[in-house]
Motif scaffolding. Sequence first.
Motif, PDB file in Angstrom:
ATOM      1  N   TRP A  30       0.824  -1.211   0.000  1.00 28.66           N
ATOM      2  CA  TRP A  30       0.000   0.000   0.000  1.00 28.66           C
ATOM      3  C   TRP A  30       0.858   1.262   0.000  1.00 28.66           C
ATOM      4  O   TRP A  30       0.417   2.315  -0.463  1.00 28.66           O
ATOM      5  CB  TRP A  30      -0.983  -0.006   1.183  1.00 28.66           C
ATOM      6  CG  TRP A  30      -0.370   0.139   2.539  1.00 28.66           C
ATOM      7  CD1 TRP A  30       0.090  -0.851   3.348  1.00 28.66           C
ATOM      8  CD2 TRP A  30      -0.168   1.368   3.246  1.00 28.66           C
ATOM      9  NE1 TRP A  30       0.571  -0.329   4.524  1.00 28.66           N
ATOM     10  CE2 TRP A  30       0.412   1.034   4.483  1.00 28.66           C
ATOM     11  CE3 TRP A  30      -0.431   2.699   2.968  1.00 28.66           C
ATOM     12  CZ2 TRP A  30       0.747   1.997   5.440  1.00 28.66           C
ATOM     13  CZ3 TRP A  30      -0.107   3.662   3.923  1.00 28.66           C
ATOM     14  CH2 TRP A  30       0.485   3.296   5.136  1.00 28.66           C
ATOM     15  N   ARG A 168      -6.341   1.558  -1.527  1.00 26.77           N
ATOM     16  CA  ARG A 168      -6.073   0.504  -2.506  1.00 26.77           C
ATOM     17  C   ARG A 168      -5.234  -0.588  -1.847  1.00 26.77           C
ATOM     18  O   ARG A 168      -4.125  -0.356  -1.408  1.00 26.77           O
ATOM     19  CB  ARG A 168      -5.319   1.075  -3.717  1.00 26.77           C
ATOM     20  CG  ARG A 168      -5.146   0.062  -4.848  1.00 26.77           C
ATOM     21  CD  ARG A 168      -4.380   0.650  -6.014  1.00 26.77           C
ATOM     22  NE  ARG A 168      -3.001   0.950  -5.672  1.00 26.77           N
ATOM     23  CZ  ARG A 168      -2.011   0.055  -5.692  1.00 26.77           C
ATOM     24  NH1 ARG A 168      -2.250  -1.197  -6.007  1.00 26.77           N
ATOM     25  NH2 ARG A 168      -0.779   0.415  -5.391  1.00 26.77           N
ATOM     26  N   GLY A 169      -5.825  -1.775  -1.711  1.00 25.71           N
ATOM     27  CA  GLY A 169      -5.109  -2.921  -1.169  1.00 25.71           C
ATOM     28  C   GLY A 169      -4.947  -2.941   0.337  1.00 25.71           C
ATOM     29  O   GLY A 169      -4.183  -3.753   0.863  1.00 25.71           O
TER      30      GLY A 169
END
Length: 180
Positions: A30, A168-169
Motif C-alpha cells: 500500500w 487501494r489494497g
Amino acid sequence: MSMTLDGFVTGPDDRHGQGLGRGGGRIFDWLDDRHSTGVNGDVYREYLATGALISGRRTYELADRWGGDHHDGVPIHVLTHHPDDVPPGSARYFTDVDRCADEARQAAGDKAVMAHGAGVAQALLAARQLDEIEIHLVPVLLGAGRRLFPDDGVGPVELELIRRLEGRGVTHLRYVVRYS
C-alpha cells in the motif's frame, strides 16, 4: 502497523538483509501509493507528521537504524535490553518502557508519537502506555512470520474503532485503547 489478515507484521525468517521476512514486503504494498492524493497517501502523510518515534531494538537494527534519521529529524527512542553502543543521529536508548514513552511524548510536543515494531507495541501495551493502535490491514494470509499480538500477549484490552478508511489494497483502522 501494517498487518496481514492472519496477524503477521513480517513474513517468516525476518533478519538482516531480509527485514520484512520472506514474502513480508507484500504487507507494505500500500505504500506504493504514499505520494498519491488518495487515502493511502493521506495516511502516509499523517505518519510523517509525528513528532517522535519509539522503536524496538530489533526493528531499529533490521531497518539499519534508519541511518540515524527516521523522518524529518524526529527523535528516535529505542527500547532495548542492551544499550551497548552509541546510536547515530537523533536516536537514544532506553531500558525502561515508561521513561521511554514519557520522554518520547515530551519530545513530540503537541504531535503524536509513532511506535515501530511488534515487541515495542507489546511492551507499551503491557505498560499501559499505548493510547491508540493503528492497523493497516492487508488482505493476505502469510501463514507464518512475526505476530503483532502473540498468544501470550497482554489482555484483556478493549479497543474502540474511531476510524476506518479504505485504501487501494488495505484497510486503515484506528482504535483507542481502553484498558480494563
